[in-house]
Write a protein that holds these residues in place. Structure first.
Motif, PDB file in Angstrom:
ATOM      1  N   VAL A  95       0.985  -1.153   0.083  1.00  0.00           N
ATOM      2  CA  VAL A  95      -0.084  -0.029  -0.096  1.00  0.00           C
ATOM      3  C   VAL A  95       0.899   1.314  -0.082  1.00  0.00           C
ATOM      4  N   PRO A  96       1.888   1.468   1.036  1.00  0.00           N
ATOM      5  CA  PRO A  96       2.793   2.715   0.939  1.00  0.00           C
ATOM      6  C   PRO A  96       3.349   3.109  -0.360  1.00  0.00           C
ATOM      7  N   TYR A  97       3.771   1.957  -1.240  1.00  0.00           N
ATOM      8  CA  TYR A  97       4.440   2.381  -2.559  1.00  0.00           C
ATOM      9  C   TYR A  97       3.483   3.039  -3.465  1.00  0.00           C
ATOM     10  N   ASN A 109      -4.291   7.155  -4.734  1.00  0.00           N
ATOM     11  CA  ASN A 109      -3.692   6.366  -5.132  1.00  0.00           C
ATOM     12  C   ASN A 109      -3.967   4.902  -4.305  1.00  0.00           C
ATOM     13  N   ASN A 110      -3.733   5.126  -2.767  1.00  0.00           N
ATOM     14  CA  ASN A 110      -3.993   4.269  -2.103  1.00  0.00           C
ATOM     15  C   ASN A 110      -5.503   3.727  -1.957  1.00  0.00           C
ATOM     16  N   PRO A 189      -5.179   3.778   3.889  1.00  0.00           N
ATOM     17  CA  PRO A 189      -5.991   2.804   3.743  1.00  0.00           C
ATOM     18  C   PRO A 189      -5.308   1.562   3.863  1.00  0.00           C
ATOM     19  N   ALA A 190      -5.964   0.480   4.550  1.00  0.00           N
ATOM     20  CA  ALA A 190      -5.649  -0.806   4.401  1.00  0.00           C
ATOM     21  C   ALA A 190      -6.920  -1.707   3.896  1.00  0.00           C
ATOM     22  N   LEU A 191      -6.666  -3.067   3.550  1.00  0.00           N
ATOM     23  CA  LEU A 191      -7.430  -3.498   2.825  1.00  0.00           C
ATOM     24  C   LEU A 191      -8.797  -3.802   3.613  1.00  0.00           C
TER      25      LEU A 191
END
Length: 291
Positions: A95-97, A109-110, A189-191
């Motif tokens: 995610v951070p990428y 983008n996240n 954001p996390a899944l």
């Protein structure tokens, strides 16, 4: 054609080799007058670099002496190998990428990446999580637009626009801390979720950030709508027709400036955007000013 350099104490001259050596047909072609050599066009690759374009660009130029005759822009040098990096990571670790795909709108983008993975995995996102994502994504959008308009003003010579927009941007990102905390500490954001819930008092800080921005947009945009330098360098410049925009698959402001009211938040809503009322900004002339 080969070239040789003639080096003197004061200058460095580049001339065709056929004029440098007596056995290269100089006599047959005619000896040029002192200091005069036939013009020779040269192909020069400039970049990939960052020549005030706010992105990586290469220009393949054709030059005649110090005059640029032709310049072909070559895009596509911003690829960062993210797909290869992702091969050794879990979905959450990557995610951070996705921040780096557009450092001005990292949250967007996240969210886009999270939505794709969630759809593949059949995961459901709670309404509160969706609302938080929308808020921080729109905060990032405001900040990004303020920077974009300000930097554009500098590029065309209207410095005052930059001063106003960056003042507002700093107010929204630093003074209250609401936007910065949202981006980096709170709700990455996390899944099927966000990394952390919003802290106590966060909503009020966000409201304080937003209050000074919308009351009278003409105060800041007035420099753009009345500044002759800005108008001369944007109105009627880089016109894109509606047909060309559709044919080339343009999106965002590049498409909407031609009069096409396409906005995925309206036409293919996600994260609960269908529950909000907002207008789609649409232009008519398709020029740089409308964009």
């Amino acid at each position: 054609m080969s070239f040789v350099y003639f080096v003197g104490f004061k200058n460095l001259t580049l001339m065709p080799a056929e004029f440098a050596y007596p056995d290269n047909g100089r006599e047959k072609r005619g000896r040029p007058a002192p200091g005069e050599f036939p013009p020779e066009k040269m192909s020069l690759s400039m970049g990939p670099s960052h020549p005030s374009t706010h992105g990586v660009l290469r220009l393949q130029m054709e030059i005649d002496g110090e005059t640029v005759i032709k310049a072909d822009p070559v895009v596509g040098y911003l690829h960062r190998g993210d797909e290869k990096i992702a091969e050794n990571m879990t979905y959450n670790q990557f995610v951070p990428y996705t921040d780096r795909l557009d450092y001005l709108a990292p949250l967007a983008n996240n969210v886009a990446y999270a939505l794709a993975v969630e759809r593949l995995a059949g995961l459901e996102v709670p309404p509160r999580c969706q609302a938080i994502r929308v808020i921080v994504a729109e905060l990032a959008r405001i900040s990004s637009h303020l920077m974009g308009l300000g930097a554009y003003g500098i590029d065309v010579g209207a410095w005052t626009i930059f001063l106003y927009t960056f003042t507002e941007r700093e107010n929204s990102t630093n003074s209250s801390g609401a936007h910065r905390r949202a981006l980096h500490l709170t709700v990455t954001p996390a899944l099927a979720a966000v990394a952390r819930d919003v802290p106590e008092g966060w909503t009020e800080r966000v409201k304080r950030v937003l209050r000074p921005v919308p009351p009278d947009p003409r105060r800041g945009l007035g420099d753009a709508t009345r500044n002759k330098i800005f108008l001369d360098r944007t109105e009627g410049i880089g016109v894109i027709s509606r047909a060309d925009a559709i044919a080339y698959g343009l999106t965002g402001p590049n498409l909407r400036c031609t009069g096409v009211p396409l906005d995925l938040r309206k036409d293919r809503p996600y994260s609960g955007y269908d529950q909000y009322e907002f207008d789609v900004c649409v232009g008519t002339k398709g020029d740089s000013y409308d964009r």
